[in-house]
Design a protein around this motif. Structure first.
Motif, mmCIF file in Angstrom:
data_model
loop_
_atom_site.group_PDB
_atom_site.id
_atom_site.type_symbol
_atom_site.label_atom_id
_atom_site.label_comp_id
_atom_site.label_asym_id
_atom_site.label_seq_id
_atom_site.Cartn_x
_atom_site.Cartn_y
_atom_site.Cartn_z
ATOM 1 N N ARG A 199 -51.694 127.492 -87.009
ATOM 2 C CA ARG A 199 -50.433 126.785 -87.245
ATOM 3 C C ARG A 199 -50.026 125.974 -86.017
ATOM 4 N N LYS A 200 -50.194 126.549 -84.828
ATOM 5 C CA LYS A 200 -49.844 125.848 -83.592
ATOM 6 C C LYS A 200 -50.684 124.589 -83.430
ATOM 7 N N HIS A 201 -51.972 124.692 -83.710
ATOM 8 C CA HIS A 201 -52.849 123.520 -83.615
ATOM 9 C C HIS A 201 -52.443 122.440 -84.608
ATOM 10 N N ILE A 202 -52.063 122.852 -85.819
ATOM 11 C CA ILE A 202 -51.624 121.876 -86.828
ATOM 12 C C ILE A 202 -50.392 121.131 -86.335
ATOM 13 N N GLN A 203 -49.432 121.853 -85.783
ATOM 14 C CA GLN A 203 -48.216 121.216 -85.259
ATOM 15 C C GLN A 203 -48.532 120.255 -84.123
ATOM 16 N N GLN A 204 -49.508 120.604 -83.290
ATOM 17 C CA GLN A 204 -49.833 119.770 -82.140
ATOM 18 C C GLN A 204 -50.510 118.466 -82.531
ATOM 19 N N VAL A 205 -51.369 118.510 -83.551
ATOM 20 C CA VAL A 205 -52.211 117.344 -83.828
ATOM 21 C C VAL A 205 -51.816 116.585 -85.098
ATOM 22 N N ALA A 206 -50.956 117.176 -85.938
ATOM 23 C CA ALA A 206 -50.672 116.589 -87.253
ATOM 24 C C ALA A 206 -50.180 115.153 -87.161
ATOM 25 N N ASP A 207 -49.285 114.859 -86.248
ATOM 26 C CA ASP A 207 -48.668 113.531 -86.219
ATOM 27 C C ASP A 207 -49.385 112.559 -85.284
ATOM 28 N N SER A 208 -50.595 112.905 -84.870
ATOM 29 C CA SER A 208 -51.394 111.986 -84.066
ATOM 30 C C SER A 208 -52.401 111.284 -84.977
ATOM 31 N N GLU A 209 -53.180 110.381 -84.409
ATOM 32 C CA GLU A 209 -54.207 109.682 -85.180
ATOM 33 C C GLU A 209 -55.590 110.258 -84.908
ATOM 34 N N ALA A 210 -55.659 111.368 -84.183
ATOM 35 C CA ALA A 210 -56.950 111.944 -83.797
ATOM 36 C C ALA A 210 -57.700 112.470 -85.020
ATOM 37 N N ASN A 211 -59.032 112.274 -85.013
ATOM 38 C CA ASN A 211 -59.869 112.887 -86.036
ATOM 39 C C ASN A 211 -59.922 114.381 -85.800
ATOM 40 N N VAL A 212 -59.897 115.162 -86.879
ATOM 41 C CA VAL A 212 -59.881 116.624 -86.774
ATOM 42 C C VAL A 212 -61.106 117.177 -87.488
ATOM 43 N N LEU A 213 -61.760 118.148 -86.858
ATOM 44 C CA LEU A 213 -62.894 118.841 -87.468
ATOM 45 C C LEU A 213 -62.488 120.296 -87.692
ATOM 46 N N ILE A 214 -62.464 120.719 -88.958
ATOM 47 C CA ILE A 214 -62.069 122.080 -89.315
ATOM 48 C C ILE A 214 -63.339 122.901 -89.540
ATOM 49 N N LEU A 215 -63.467 123.994 -88.804
ATOM 50 C CA LEU A 215 -64.650 124.841 -88.872
ATOM 51 C C LEU A 215 -64.288 126.177 -89.504
ATOM 52 N N GLY A 216 -65.242 126.784 -90.182
ATOM 53 C CA GLY A 216 -64.972 128.091 -90.773
ATOM 54 C C GLY A 216 -65.881 128.364 -91.948
ATOM 55 N N GLU A 217 -66.012 129.637 -92.295
ATOM 56 C CA GLU A 217 -66.852 130.037 -93.417
ATOM 57 C C GLU A 217 -66.292 129.500 -94.740
ATOM 58 N N ALA B 1 -60.172 99.511 -92.815
ATOM 59 C CA ALA B 1 -59.889 100.894 -93.208
ATOM 60 C C ALA B 1 -58.842 101.503 -92.282
ATOM 61 N N ASN B 2 -57.601 101.596 -92.790
ATOM 62 C CA ASN B 2 -56.545 102.289 -92.057
ATOM 63 C C ASN B 2 -56.444 103.699 -92.619
ATOM 64 N N VAL B 3 -57.372 104.542 -92.215
ATOM 65 C CA VAL B 3 -57.506 105.886 -92.779
ATOM 66 C C VAL B 3 -57.708 106.888 -91.647
ATOM 67 N N ARG B 4 -57.007 108.016 -91.765
ATOM 68 C CA ARG B 4 -57.265 109.108 -90.828
ATOM 69 C C ARG B 4 -58.301 110.032 -91.459
ATOM 70 N N VAL B 5 -59.335 110.355 -90.695
ATOM 71 C CA VAL B 5 -60.424 111.180 -91.213
ATOM 72 C C VAL B 5 -60.277 112.611 -90.707
ATOM 73 N N VAL B 6 -60.256 113.546 -91.663
ATOM 74 C CA VAL B 6 -60.305 114.980 -91.358
ATOM 75 C C VAL B 6 -61.568 115.513 -92.016
ATOM 76 N N ALA B 7 -62.434 116.148 -91.227
ATOM 77 C CA ALA B 7 -63.695 116.666 -91.758
ATOM 78 C C ALA B 7 -63.712 118.186 -91.660
ATOM 79 N N ALA B 8 -64.572 118.808 -92.462
ATOM 80 C CA ALA B 8 -64.698 120.269 -92.440
ATOM 81 C C ALA B 8 -66.129 120.660 -92.739
ATOM 82 N N THR B 9 -66.545 121.792 -92.220
ATOM 83 C CA THR B 9 -67.886 122.298 -92.502
ATOM 84 C C THR B 9 -67.943 123.796 -92.229
ATOM 85 N N HIS B 10 -68.847 124.477 -92.951
ATOM 86 C CA HIS B 10 -69.099 125.889 -92.662
ATOM 87 C C HIS B 10 -70.341 126.036 -91.799
ATOM 88 N N ARG B 11 -71.000 124.925 -91.502
ATOM 89 C CA ARG B 11 -72.236 124.968 -90.717
ATOM 90 C C ARG B 11 -71.944 124.887 -89.221
#
Length: 480
Positions: free
Chosen positions: A153-171, A274-284
């Protein structure tokens, strides 16, 4: 299912059409039948909230192609399924980028038709216009009080309103898309589209068209120009799930878009911004994939600007009671029944390893709600793999808040929630009473006197209620 809507069936075979209508009625969908394909427009104009169209083969391929083009011109986001007899493929090409989502075999089967309509709902939701995002209470804030979830939750609050690309990791099943939706909701892009795509679920040769769109005639089956996911997500967020399954050639093309913020549709040389924010995720493990030559290092660093790791459920067992409560509330809100768990049942769930993570827990709660409608589930009622023989097979983690597990109040006695749409209280109480009477009779082996004692009522009163509801008193001996 979450969306309301009727299903338009264009089928000249009257028997087939009526059979489809019967199956649709069984799954709570209303069919609008049209035998003459030339009359589809007036049926469509007179029907609100159309979810999908099922179309039979018609008299000729030319007639079918013309019909498809006309429907697409009227509503380019209306999902279409082609009807075909078992073993026969439709003669019109189906591609993943068109509004033709697939085929439905005849005679219609419940499972296939249910899956097709669910696919149509997802497609409709993805292609909704700007400003019609799902309410936040449908994907909710991340549930849990563990240190790991608090960090997420803390990470979401920190980065949500930025334009940074986010990589979500997890099973798999940990809730990576939930994180992505929260990132979008709490960003300045929340009024623009959130567009998800599973890169591992789409064949490599079709993924380019799905992401970037195509022009008419770009390949066989491209009967019209079509937007890709980047265009759909313009101004909003594009969620690339299972990015680790993307082929190397597509990784190169994605990297170019991330670097230059432009792309071209398949079959076109016109650049689109392309004015798009990219959020990616993977379990690998992408760093391992880089060493094996399966993932580009430069793309990894482009995506991994701000990594967020979702912990597996086995590492946050103190959240399980809260998750159970939340999942039950969702089932109740969607009018799919209800269920309650005793403290012993919750304790057993806290000692399971959860290889499928939160998704597996959600499936279990839904299953229990079906098996024990409005009932109370004890540890012995759980599926065998969740039951612990001779006590605990796994040590209870010291960090688990015993009050949440040992005190049944959060689960068994939580305050009922009135659905927003209201409820027929008399019918609801009647159904609840019948359920408890059936359970009491089962527990008492059909002996009415014993069942009445469990229910805290006189035997004669229970007999009257059995007559009222037409319930069988199996196992009841004369006069017992």
């Amino acid at each position: 299912m979450s969306l309301e809507g009727k299903v338009l069936v264009i089928e000249s075979d009257t028997a087939q059409a009526k059979e489809l209508a019967a199956v649709l009625k069984f799954i709570d969908r209303e069919a609008v039948l049209v035998e003459e394909s030339s009359r589809w427009k007036e049926a469509m104009d007179s029907t609100d909230e159309l979810l999908a169209v099922l179309i039979g083969p018609g008299d000729s391929d030319t007639e079918l192609e013309t019909l498809l083009q006309d429907i697409h011109a009227t509503d380019k986001n209306l999902p279409i399924f082609l009807l075909a007899e078992k073993g026969k493929e439709p003669t019109v090409a189906i591609n993943v980028s068109s509004c033709i989502l697939g085929r439905v075999e005849l005679p219609a089967r419940y499972t296939q038709l249910t899956n097709a309509l669910h696919q149509a709902e997802v497609y409709r939701e993805t292609n909704q216009k700007v400003g019609r995002q799902r309410p936040v209470d449908l994907f909710r804030s991340l549930v849990g009080s563990s240190r790991a979830i608090q960090q997420v939750r803390k990470h979401i609050q920190q980065v949500a309103d930025s334009e940074a690309n986010v990589l979500i990791l997890g099973e798999s099943g940990t809730g990576k898309e939930v994180v992505a939706r929260n990132l979008h909701y709490y960003s300045s892009r929340r009024d623009k589209p959130f567009v998800p795509i599973n890169c591992g679920a789409i064949p490599a040769d079709l993924l380019e068209s799905e992401l970037f769109g195509h022009e008419k005639g770009a390949f066989t089956g491209a009967i019209s120009a079509r937007q890709g996911r980047f265009e759909m997500a313009e101004g909003g967020t594009l969620f690339l799930d299972e990015i680790g399954d993307m082929s190397l050639p597509m990784q190169v093309k994605l990297l170019r878009v991330l670097q230059e913020r432009t792309f071209e549709r398949v079959g076109s040389n016109k650049s689109i911004a392309a004015n798009v924010r990219v959020v990616a995720a993977t379990h690998r493990n992408l760093e391992e994939a880089i060493k094996e030559g399966k993932f580009r290092e430069d793309l990894f660093y482009r995506l991994n600007v701000f990594p967020i790791e979702m912990p597996p459920l086995r590492e946050r067992v103190e959240d399980i009671p809260l998750l159970v409560n939340e999942l039950i509330r969702r089932i109740e809100h969607e009018k799919r029944g209800s269920v309650r768990l005793t403290s012993a049942a919750v304790m057993a769930l806290c000692q399971y390893n959860w290889p499928g993570n939160v998704r597996e827990l959600a499936n279990l709660i839904e299953r229990l709600a079906i098996l024990h409608p409005f009932g109370v589930v004890d540890a012995g009622d759980l599926p065998e793999k969740f039951q612990v023989e001779g006590g605990s097979s796994l040590p209870m983690p010291a960090k688990l808040d015993e009050d949440l597990v040992l005190n049944p109040l959060p689960i068994e006695y939580q305050e009922p929630r009135l659905p927003r749409e209201g409820i027929d209280l008399k019918e609801h109480l009647s159904n609840l009473e019948q359920t408890f009477i059936k359970q009491a009779l089962d527990d008492a082996g059909g002996v009415v006197a014993h069942a009445a004692k469990r229910l805290g009522m006189r035997r004669t009163t229970l007999v009257e209620k059995l007559r009222k509801y037409g319930l069988q008193r199996s196992g009841e001996a004369a006069g017992i």
